[in-house]
Each structure stands twice: as structure tokens, then as C-alpha cells.
Design a protein around this motif. Structure first.
Motif, PDB file in Angstrom:
ATOM      1  N   ILE A   7      13.389 -36.778  16.015  1.00 46.08           N
ATOM      2  CA  ILE A   7      14.557 -36.164  15.395  1.00 46.08           C
ATOM      3  C   ILE A   7      15.621 -35.986  16.472  1.00 46.08           C
ATOM      4  CG2 ILE A   7      15.400 -34.102  14.228  1.00 46.08           C
ATOM      5  CD1 ILE A   7      12.507 -33.709  13.216  1.00 46.08           C
ATOM      6  N   LYS A   8      16.823 -36.406  16.169  1.00 41.77           N
ATOM      7  CA  LYS A   8      17.915 -36.276  17.128  1.00 41.77           C
ATOM      8  C   LYS A   8      18.891 -35.217  16.626  1.00 41.77           C
ATOM      9  CE  LYS A   8      17.575 -40.947  18.931  1.00 41.77           C
ATOM     10  NZ  LYS A   8      16.253 -41.162  18.473  1.00 41.77           N
ATOM     11  N   ASP A  23       8.831 -31.045  20.434  1.00 39.37           N
ATOM     12  CA  ASP A  23       8.065 -29.962  19.796  1.00 39.37           C
ATOM     13  C   ASP A  23       8.764 -29.460  18.537  1.00 39.37           C
ATOM     14  OD1 ASP A  23       6.246 -30.158  21.882  1.00 39.37           O
ATOM     15  OD2 ASP A  23       7.214 -28.585  23.048  1.00 39.37           O
ATOM     16  N   ALA A  24       9.210 -30.379  17.706  1.00 39.18           N
ATOM     17  CA  ALA A  24       9.939 -30.022  16.487  1.00 39.18           C
ATOM     18  C   ALA A  24       9.015 -29.403  15.449  1.00 39.18           C
ATOM     19  CB  ALA A  24      10.617 -31.252  15.904  1.00 39.18           C
ATOM     20  N   VAL A  25       9.489 -28.345  14.816  1.00 39.66           N
ATOM     21  CA  VAL A  25       8.776 -27.686  13.724  1.00 39.66           C
ATOM     22  C   VAL A  25       9.715 -27.669  12.529  1.00 39.66           C
ATOM     23  CG1 VAL A  25       7.700 -25.560  12.928  1.00 39.66           C
ATOM     24  CG2 VAL A  25       7.461 -26.244  15.314  1.00 39.66           C
ATOM     25  N   ILE A  26       9.266 -28.208  11.400  1.00 37.54           N
ATOM     26  CA  ILE A  26      10.081 -28.289  10.191  1.00 37.54           C
ATOM     27  C   ILE A  26       9.760 -27.078   9.312  1.00 37.54           C
ATOM     28  CG2 ILE A  26      10.611 -29.657   8.158  1.00 37.54           C
ATOM     29  CD1 ILE A  26      10.913 -31.793  10.057  1.00 37.54           C
ATOM     30  N   GLY A  32      15.888 -23.885  -0.195  1.00 37.80           N
ATOM     31  CA  GLY A  32      15.050 -25.047  -0.458  1.00 37.80           C
ATOM     32  C   GLY A  32      15.344 -26.252   0.416  1.00 37.80           C
ATOM     33  N   GLY A  33      16.253 -26.134   1.363  1.00 34.03           N
ATOM     34  CA  GLY A  33      16.544 -27.230   2.286  1.00 34.03           C
ATOM     35  C   GLY A  33      15.515 -27.282   3.402  1.00 34.03           C
ATOM     36  N   SER A  51      17.375 -33.801   5.395  1.00 34.08           N
ATOM     37  CA  SER A  51      17.079 -34.036   3.986  1.00 34.08           C
ATOM     38  C   SER A  51      15.564 -33.989   3.811  1.00 34.08           C
ATOM     39  CB  SER A  51      17.617 -35.398   3.556  1.00 34.08           C
ATOM     40  OG  SER A  51      16.926 -36.425   4.220  1.00 34.08           O
ATOM     41  N   GLU A  52      15.121 -33.891   2.577  1.00 33.62           N
ATOM     42  CA  GLU A  52      13.685 -33.835   2.317  1.00 33.62           C
ATOM     43  C   GLU A  52      13.012 -35.125   2.770  1.00 33.62           C
ATOM     44  OE1 GLU A  52      10.496 -32.995  -1.291  1.00 33.62           O
ATOM     45  OE2 GLU A  52      12.609 -33.280  -1.774  1.00 33.62           O
ATOM     46  N   ALA A  53      13.658 -36.267   2.555  1.00 31.85           N
ATOM     47  CA  ALA A  53      13.073 -37.549   2.933  1.00 31.85           C
ATOM     48  C   ALA A  53      12.903 -37.656   4.449  1.00 31.85           C
ATOM     49  CB  ALA A  53      13.953 -38.690   2.426  1.00 31.85           C
ATOM     50  N   LYS A  54      13.919 -37.260   5.212  1.00 33.02           N
ATOM     51  CA  LYS A  54      13.828 -37.331   6.672  1.00 33.02           C
ATOM     52  C   LYS A  54      12.803 -36.339   7.205  1.00 33.02           C
ATOM     53  CE  LYS A  54      18.257 -39.225   7.962  1.00 33.02           C
ATOM     54  NZ  LYS A  54      19.398 -39.115   8.852  1.00 33.02           N
TER      55      LYS A  54
END
Length: 68
Positions: A7-8, A23-26, A32-33, A51-54
Motif C-alpha cells: 500500500i502506498k 506493517d499495514a493494518v486495515i 463502513g469505509g 476502497s473495499e477491493a483494494k
């Protein structure tokens, strides 16, 4: 690690664009985003709206962990 799938995001402290997030945490926002948070490898915190897809693709690729 392959940086092309990472992720950039924009680093506010150093004013650099397209910095790979480590160390990205979604997480899910209240509306709801999806949001990714991590650091740039130098200790500077970063965040990005996705976005949900990314978000799901980053989890599937193994460059981010699921925090929701």
C-alpha cells in the motif's frame, strides 16, 4: 518483500508521495469505509483511505493484516 504490491500513501511529516507502507493494518471506519494505518520504515506514522477491493486485495496479498 515485493514493494509493488504494498500500500502506498503520502507521508505528512516528510512530504513524500507514494511511500510504501510497512506493517499495514486495515480497519473499518464508522461509516463502513476501509482505512490502512502503518509506518514508512523510519518511524513516521502513515494512514490511507482505501476502497473495499483494494483493502481485500492487500489482505489477500499478505501486505496488510485484518484489524476488524
Amino acid at each position: 518483500m515485493d514493494t509493488s504490491k504494498m500500500i502506498k500513501a503520502y507521508c505528512l511529516k516528510t512530504k513524500e508521495k507514494n511511500v510504501p507502507m510497512q506493517d499495514a493494518v486495515i480497519s473499518k471506519t464508522a461509516k463502513g469505509g476501509y482505512m490502512a494505518s502503518g509506518h514508512d520504515g523510519k518511524g513516521n506514522k502513515m494512514a490511507a483511505i482505501l476502497s473495499e477491493a483494494k483493502a481485500m486485495q492487500a489482505i489477500a496479498d499478505g501486505v496488510a493484516t485484518k484489524g476488524f
